[in-house]
Write a protein that holds these residues in place. Structure first.
Motif, PDB file in Angstrom:
ATOM      1  N   ASP A 243       0.848  -1.196   0.000  1.00 42.29           N
ATOM      2  CA  ASP A 243       0.000   0.000   0.000  1.00 42.29           C
ATOM      3  C   ASP A 243       0.882   1.244   0.000  1.00 42.29           C
ATOM      4  O   ASP A 243       1.238   1.773   1.059  1.00 42.29           O
TER       5      ASP A 243
ATOM      6  N   VAL B 111       0.259   4.388  -1.089  1.00 43.48           N
ATOM      7  CA  VAL B 111      -0.400   5.606  -0.601  1.00 43.48           C
ATOM      8  C   VAL B 111      -0.479   5.594   0.920  1.00 43.48           C
ATOM      9  O   VAL B 111      -0.206   6.600   1.590  1.00 43.48           O
TER      10      VAL B 111
ATOM     11  N   TRP C 237      -8.491   5.919   4.074  1.00 43.78           N
ATOM     12  CA  TRP C 237      -7.825   5.280   2.937  1.00 43.78           C
ATOM     13  C   TRP C 237      -7.672   3.776   3.165  1.00 43.78           C
ATOM     14  O   TRP C 237      -7.883   2.967   2.249  1.00 43.78           O
TER      15      TRP C 237
ATOM     16  N   THR D 185      -8.969   0.898   0.395  1.00 43.85           N
ATOM     17  CA  THR D 185      -8.003   0.281  -0.510  1.00 43.85           C
ATOM     18  C   THR D 185      -8.103  -1.239  -0.465  1.00 43.85           C
ATOM     19  O   THR D 185      -8.439  -1.837   0.572  1.00 43.85           O
TER      20      THR D 185
END
Length: 469
Positions: A206, A208, A254, A258
């Motif tokens: 991940d 981000v 987030w 995700t």
């Protein structure tokens, strides 16, 4: 809800378990030693490179920022590429960064090199513990975690003793050379582990989430430390706190959306995982504060030489080495709840004993020494059961991520409290500052004890079966 552990016969790592345990201990020992050995060198670093308390804080926190935030990424990398491979990469990066620290010509270069050390440490930490989870099952796993805890935790406190002797003997730069010895021993041992543990090609990183974690943690720490030099209203401080806070706020949404989250939020459905990490946040924040402040106090107020200050902070190490393995075995049979509640409470009493400390070094014998002994007893009672409770509540396939989350919370809690040290100490180290720090530490420890007592459950699926096997 508690996710039961995998049965003993399902242990996927079938190499010599003694080699696996030694590799896990030595790998974590490197990271722990470097985390703590620097504390006794801080006055010498300040004298040679300048910068005052701010440089001292950054020398500690630059390492912890990258370690605490990237350790989450490392958990995913461990599941994707394999725990043995990631441990090896981490040791190599750590060794190269240690050389850079040893030759750093300025405070800025030292801080950057420390940040790179944190990258190596982040790769090593979750994979090392996950190796134990993969190789051991049942009561043997609890006992192995106890041995790992004793040695890896002891390294974080033994560091000041070794570091003090090195600083006073041949100079502070040589403390970074010390890490080359366990690294040189560990890498050949890692190569003896022929099997590997990975989740598989479905694991992804991940990116981000990693950026949000680094910016969030780094921004907040930057603001907290630099306010000491620039003031709360300085544009750099305000911007760092706002950007860091915004990144942290954005992190959880987030992670929810995700497909491959850095922090698998479903892990927090397990009660012991959630409560254990809340306790970790409070307890390790307290420990990060105490060892930073006490080590500086002994040298800068009581004028102890670095090696004497190192020896003076040795009692918790002795308690950990004497008690952790036994506590791990007993907690494996009886469950972690009351160990996790009693340990921080006893450590809090030790912190409050240090309120007796004054201007005279002779006060060490009736204030700091008994306080550190009680802190060591509390640590020994708490650390192994906490680790077992957290990792015992997640499936083996998520051990890398679970270990990473718990380690990240512990490191971030410590680095934030070090960043706040300037506020608590009032801009410098003194008797009044020490007393304020000990009160803050005691409150955090008591909060951790209360959370553990009220929230941790001794699940039969984990501990009853373990004791029967």
């Amino acid at each position: 809800m508690t996710i039961p552990s995998v049965p003993a016969a399902a242990a996927p790592l079938r190499d010599d378990r003694r080699v696996v345990l030694v590799v896990a201990i030595l790998s974590s020992f490197v990271v722990g030693l470097d985390s703590s050995v620097v504390n006794v060198a801080l006055p010498a670093v300040r004298d040679e490179l300048g910068g005052g308390l701010v440089v001292q804080q950054w020398t500690v926190d630059a390492y912890l920022v990258t370690l605490g935030s990237l350790i989450l990424v490392a958990g995913s990398l461990s599941d994707l590429f394999g725990r043995v491979r990631i441990v090896t990469w981490g040791l190599v990066v750590f060794g190269l960064a240690s050389v850079a620290c040893a030759v750093a010509p300025t405070g800025e270069v030292l801080v950057v090199a420390r940040a790179l050390q944190g990258v190596g440490g982040a790769l090593v930490t979750p994979s090392a513990l996950a190796l134990i989870v993969a190789a051991f099952r049942g009561a043997a796993q609890a006992k192995a975690i106890g041995a790992w805890t004793a040695w890896s935790s002891a390294s974080t406190i033994l560091g000041p003793v070794v570091g003090g002797l090195v600083v006073d003997g041949i100079g502070w730069r040589w403390i970074f050379v010390l890490t080359a010895v366990p690294i040189a021993v560990t890498i050949p041992l890692v190569r003896r582990i022929s099997s590997e543990v990975r989740v598989g090609p479905r694991a992804r990183v991940d990116v981000v989430g990693a950026v949000l974690a680094v910016v969030g943690v780094g921004g907040v720490v930057l603001g907290l430390i630099e306010q000491e030099r620039l003031g709360w209203g300085a544009p750099v401080v305000v911007a760092a706190l706002v950007v860091g806070g915004a990144a942290l706020v954005a992190f959880v949404p987030w992670e929810r959306r995700t497909a491959a989250p850095l922090v698998p939020l479903e892990l927090f459905r397990a009660r012991n995982f959630t409560v254990g990490n809340l306790a970790t946040l409070s307890i390790y924040g307290a420990l990060g504060m105490v060892f930073f402040v006490v080590t500086l106090f002994l040298q800068e107020v009581w004028r102890f030489p670095a090696w004497v200050a190192g020896i003076a902070t040795l009692p918790p190490t002795v308690m950990l080495l004497l008690l952790s393995t036994t506590v791990g075995a007993v907690a494996g049979r009886w469950g972690p709840r009351w160990f996790m509640a009693a340990g921080p409470a006893i450590a809090a009493v030790g912190a409050l004993l240090m309120l007796v400390a004054g201007d005279e070094p002779v006060g060490y014998w009736w204030s700091v020494l008994p306080g550190l002994v009680l802190i060591g007893v509390g640590l020994a009672l708490m650390v192994t059961p906490l680790t077992s409770a957290v990792l015992g509540s997640v499936p083996q396939s998520e051990a890398g991520a679970g270990s990473a989350v718990n380690n990240a919370i512990a490191r971030i809690a410590g680095l934030v409290m070090v960043a706040l040290a300037g506020v608590v100490l009032g801009g410098g180290v003194g008797v009044a500052g020490l007393h304020r720090a000990m009160v803050v530490m005691a409150l955090l420890l008591l909060a951790g004890a209360a959370v553990s007592a009220l929230g941790i459950r001794n699940a039969r699926a984990e501990y009853g079966a373990a004791s029967a096997s």
